[in-house]
Motif scaffolding. Structure first.
Motif, PDB file in Angstrom:
ATOM      1  N   MET A  19      -7.402   6.454 -10.807  1.00  0.00           N
ATOM      2  CA  MET A  19      -6.580   5.889  -9.737  1.00  0.00           C
ATOM      3  C   MET A  19      -7.436   5.577  -8.510  1.00  0.00           C
ATOM      4  SD  MET A  19      -3.655   5.383 -10.943  1.00  0.00           S
ATOM      5  CE  MET A  19      -3.212   4.633  -9.384  1.00  0.00           C
ATOM      6  N   GLU A  20      -8.386   6.456  -8.194  1.00  0.00           N
ATOM      7  CA  GLU A  20      -9.294   6.189  -7.073  1.00  0.00           C
ATOM      8  C   GLU A  20     -10.089   4.908  -7.337  1.00  0.00           C
ATOM      9  OE1 GLU A  20      -9.566   7.457  -4.245  1.00  0.00           O
ATOM     10  OE2 GLU A  20      -8.816   9.521  -4.259  1.00  0.00           O
ATOM     11  N   ASN A  21     -10.528   4.731  -8.576  1.00  0.00           N
ATOM     12  CA  ASN A  21     -11.267   3.530  -8.955  1.00  0.00           C
ATOM     13  C   ASN A  21     -10.413   2.285  -8.761  1.00  0.00           C
ATOM     14  OD1 ASN A  21     -13.185   1.780 -10.006  1.00  0.00           O
ATOM     15  ND2 ASN A  21     -12.684   2.256 -12.135  1.00  0.00           N
ATOM     16  N   PHE A  22      -9.142   2.357  -9.186  1.00  0.00           N
ATOM     17  CA  PHE A  22      -8.236   1.213  -9.020  1.00  0.00           C
ATOM     18  C   PHE A  22      -8.046   0.871  -7.551  1.00  0.00           C
ATOM     19  CE2 PHE A  22      -3.727   0.252  -7.963  1.00  0.00           C
ATOM     20  CZ  PHE A  22      -3.754  -1.092  -8.288  1.00  0.00           C
TER      21      PHE A  22
ATOM     22  N   SER B 203      -1.254  19.007  -5.604  1.00  0.00           N
ATOM     23  CA  SER B 203      -1.128  20.341  -6.193  1.00  0.00           C
ATOM     24  C   SER B 203      -0.553  20.290  -7.606  1.00  0.00           C
ATOM     25  CB  SER B 203      -0.238  21.228  -5.309  1.00  0.00           C
ATOM     26  OG  SER B 203       1.083  20.696  -5.232  1.00  0.00           O
ATOM     27  N   ASN B 204       0.214  19.250  -7.903  1.00  0.00           N
ATOM     28  CA  ASN B 204       0.835  19.134  -9.225  1.00  0.00           C
ATOM     29  C   ASN B 204       0.015  18.291 -10.188  1.00  0.00           C
ATOM     30  OD1 ASN B 204       3.494  20.551  -9.167  1.00  0.00           O
ATOM     31  ND2 ASN B 204       3.841  19.220  -7.424  1.00  0.00           N
TER      32      ASN B 204
ATOM     33  N   ASP C 192       0.811  -1.228   0.000  1.00  0.00           N
ATOM     34  CA  ASP C 192       0.000   0.000   0.000  1.00  0.00           C
ATOM     35  C   ASP C 192       0.840   1.272   0.000  1.00  0.00           C
ATOM     36  OD1 ASP C 192      -2.298  -1.543   0.112  1.00  0.00           O
ATOM     37  OD2 ASP C 192      -2.335  -1.560   2.314  1.00  0.00           O
ATOM     38  N   ALA C 193       2.159   1.157  -0.090  1.00  0.00           N
ATOM     39  CA  ALA C 193       3.029   2.328   0.074  1.00  0.00           C
ATOM     40  C   ALA C 193       2.724   3.419  -0.946  1.00  0.00           C
ATOM     41  CB  ALA C 193       4.498   1.900  -0.027  1.00  0.00           C
ATOM     42  N   LYS C 194       2.605   3.051  -2.219  1.00  0.00           N
ATOM     43  CA  LYS C 194       2.382   4.072  -3.257  1.00  0.00           C
ATOM     44  C   LYS C 194       0.978   4.665  -3.158  1.00  0.00           C
ATOM     45  CE  LYS C 194       5.858   2.507  -6.552  1.00  0.00           C
ATOM     46  NZ  LYS C 194       6.468   1.515  -5.667  1.00  0.00           N
ATOM     47  N   GLU C 195       0.008   3.870  -2.740  1.00  0.00           N
ATOM     48  CA  GLU C 195      -1.338   4.410  -2.526  1.00  0.00           C
ATOM     49  C   GLU C 195      -1.310   5.454  -1.412  1.00  0.00           C
ATOM     50  OE1 GLU C 195      -5.861   3.023  -1.230  1.00  0.00           O
ATOM     51  OE2 GLU C 195      -4.245   1.551  -1.299  1.00  0.00           O
TER      52      GLU C 195
ATOM     53  N   ILE D 290       1.241   7.286  -0.490  1.00  0.00           N
ATOM     54  CA  ILE D 290       1.923   8.478  -1.005  1.00  0.00           C
ATOM     55  C   ILE D 290       0.981   9.279  -1.886  1.00  0.00           C
ATOM     56  CG2 ILE D 290       3.781   9.290  -2.522  1.00  0.00           C
ATOM     57  CD1 ILE D 290       5.412   6.850  -1.615  1.00  0.00           C
ATOM     58  N   PHE D 291       0.265   8.570  -2.763  1.00  0.00           N
ATOM     59  CA  PHE D 291      -0.644   9.219  -3.706  1.00  0.00           C
ATOM     60  C   PHE D 291      -1.742   9.997  -2.977  1.00  0.00           C
ATOM     61  CE2 PHE D 291      -4.612   8.908  -6.239  1.00  0.00           C
ATOM     62  CZ  PHE D 291      -4.220   9.649  -7.344  1.00  0.00           C
ATOM     63  N   LYS D 292      -2.219   9.471  -1.871  1.00  0.00           N
ATOM     64  CA  LYS D 292      -3.354  10.090  -1.192  1.00  0.00           C
ATOM     65  C   LYS D 292      -2.958  11.118  -0.132  1.00  0.00           C
ATOM     66  CE  LYS D 292      -6.772   6.521  -1.930  1.00  0.00           C
ATOM     67  NZ  LYS D 292      -7.798   5.663  -1.340  1.00  0.00           N
TER      68      LYS D 292
END
Length: 402
Positions: A140-143, A129-130, A115-118, A120-122
C-alpha cells in the motif's frame, strides 16, 4: 482391631470447593470468550481495512485507464484537425471542441485522485494496530508513493502541462466578439505555437504512462488480494454493502413534488401523481456576459410510474415533450443588442424539442432502485452501479408546500 471410617467433609467445605471451581471455570470461560471475540473483531477490522484500501487502488486504476482512453480520443481528433488545417473552419464543432480540450486547462484546481482513504490508512491508530501484515502495508505504501509521483508529474512536468492555461483561455474569451470564442480560429492560430506542437507530439507518451501506472497498480491490487485471501466476490459484496443507504419508501411517501439541483444553472422538478403518472420539468438557465440575468429554457415531459419493492419504474411518453423559452428576464446595454439577438436566434427550440423526443423514444423506460432518509424528505435514485460497485445516484428533496 482398628476400624477406619471414611472422613466425611462437612457441607460448608463441599460448598466452598464447588463455588471455587465454578468461579475459576467462569473466569477462564469469560477471558477465553473475550479473547476469541477480540480476535474475531481484529480479523474483521483487518479485512474491512484491507478491502477499503484495495478498492481505493481499483478506483485509481479505472481513472488511469479512462484518462488513457480520453487522451487517445482527443489525439485522434487533433490528428484529424492537423490533416485538414486548410479546411479547419468547416470541421465539425465536436471535433474542434475535442482538439481544444486536449490543449486547454479548464480547471487548474481539479484534483484527480481522492486522498481520503490514504489519509485514513496512514493516520488511524486502530488500523495500524489491527493491520499487522507487513507485506500488505508495504504494498500500500508503494501504491501511494506511485500515486504521489504521477500527481507530481501532472502538476509540474512539461509533458502534462496544457499549453493553453486557464488564464489564457479566460483572456481569449473576454477579448472575443460578444464573449463567444471562435475555437476553430483560435485552434488554427495555436497550431503554429512550438509548445502546442510539443504537447501534441507527446500525447502517445502520456497515454503510455497512464497505462504503465494502471498496470503497476493492477499488480499491487492482485498481490494484496492474494496476501489477504480476498476474493473478487467478497470485495464486490463489501463495496455494495458500504454504499447502501436509506430505507425503503412506500408509494404514498413517493407521491408529491421533488426537486433535484444538478448545478447552479440546472434544476429538475419531479411530480408523482396518484393516477400513476409523472411530470418532469428541467429548468436550465443560460447565463452570458453579453446580458444580465439568464435566458431560461424549460424541458417538460411525462409518463407513467410504478413502485415495486424498492424499485421505481418510469415509462416516458415522447409525445408529451415540450420545450419553452423565456427571455423576459434578461437585460443588456444598448451596444450589446446585436450580440444578444444573435445568441437568441441560435436557440433552436424546435430542434431541441425534436432531440428530446428522440431521446425519450430511445430510453422509454427508466429503472431506479430508490430509498429515502429517516425524515422522509429526501430520496436517492440509483442510476447505475459499475463492475466495482461504484454508485451513480440522483438525490432529490421534497418540495415543501407553500
Amino acid at each position: 482391631m482398628i476400624n477406619f471410617r471414611p472422613k466425611i467433609q462437612n457441607s460448608w467445605g463441599k460448598g466452598f470447593l464447588t463455588s471455587l471451581m465454578g468461579t475459576t471455570i467462569s473466569i477462564l470461560l469469560t477471558f477465553g470468550t473475550s479473547a476469541l471475540v477480540e480476535s474475531k473483531q481484529k480479523a474483521d477490522t483487518q479485512r474491512q481495512t484491507a478491502m477499503m484500501v484495495i478498492h481505493d487502488i481499483d478506483v485509481c486504476i479505472d481513472q488511469m485507464e479512462e484518462m488513457a482512453k480520453d487522451e487517445e480520443k482527443m489525439n485522434n481528433a487533433m490528428q484529424y484537425v492537423l490533416a485538414h488545417q486548410d479546411q479547419i473552419v468547416s470541421l465539425s464543432e465536436d471535433t474542434i471542441a475535442l482538439a481544444m480540450r486536449m490543449l486547454t486547462d479548464y480547471d487548474p484546481n481539479h484534483s484527480i485522485f481522492d486522498d481520503a482513504k490514504e489519509n485514513i490508512f496512514k493516520s488511524s491508530q486502530d488500523i495500524w494496530s489491527n493491520l499487522d501484515n507487513m507485506a500488505f502495508i508495504d504494498n500500500m505504501e508503494n501504491f501511494y508513493d506511485q500515486r504521489r509521483e504521477i500527481k507530481g508529474h501532472m502538476a509540474k512536468n512539461p509533458l502534462f502541462i496544457h499549453p493553453i492555461s486557464y488564464d489564457d483561455y479566460y483572456e481569449m474569451t473576454i477579448n472575443s466578439n460578444g464573449y463567444i470564442l471562435d475555437e476553430a480560429a483560435v485552434l488554427k492560430e495555436k497550431l503554429k505555437d512550438s509548445r502546442v506542437k510539443f504537447y501534441i507530439d507527446v500525447s502517445s507518451a502520456r497515454t503510455r504512462l497512464y497505462r504503465i501506472f494502471a498496470q503497476s497498480w493492477k499488480d499491487i491490487s492482485d498481490r494484496n488480494k492474494f496476501i489477504m485471501n480476498i476474493s473478487d466476490e467478497e470485495l464486490a459484496e463489501y463495496i455494495k454493502n458500504s454504499q447502501l443507504s436509506g430505507s425503503p419508501i412506500s408509494k404514498h411517501e413517493l407521491m408529491g413534488q421533488w426537486e433535484r439541483e444538478v448545478n447552479g444553472n440546472e434544476h429538475y422538478y419531479y411530480e408523482f401523481l396518484e393516477e400513476d403518472s409523472f411530470c418532469i420539468k428541467n429548468v436550465t438557465l443560460y447565463p452570458n456576459p453579453v446580458y444580465n440575468n439568464d435566458i431560461i429554457v424549460t424541458y417538460i415531459y411525462g409518463g407513467k410510474w410504478s413502485l415495486k419493492n424498492d424499485t421505481l419504474f418510469m415509462i416516458c411518453a415522447p409525445r408529451s415533450a415540450e420545450v419553452k423559452l423565456d427571455t423576459s428576464r434578461i437585460t443588456y446595454r444598448p451596444e450589446m443588442r446585436d450580440s444578444v439577438r444573435s445568441i437568441i436566434r441560435k436557440v433552436d427550440i424546435a430542434a431541441w424539442k425534436e432531440s428530446l423526443r428522440k431521446s425519450l423514444e430511445r430510453d422509454r423506460r427508466d429503472t431506479f432502485p430508490v430509498t429515502t432518509n429517516q425524515a422522509r424528505d429526501k430520496i436517492e435514485m440509483i442510476e447505475s452501479r459499475d463492475k466495482d460497485g461504484n454508485v451513480k445516484s440522483r438525490y432529490l428533496k421534497r418540495v415543501k408546500d407553500k
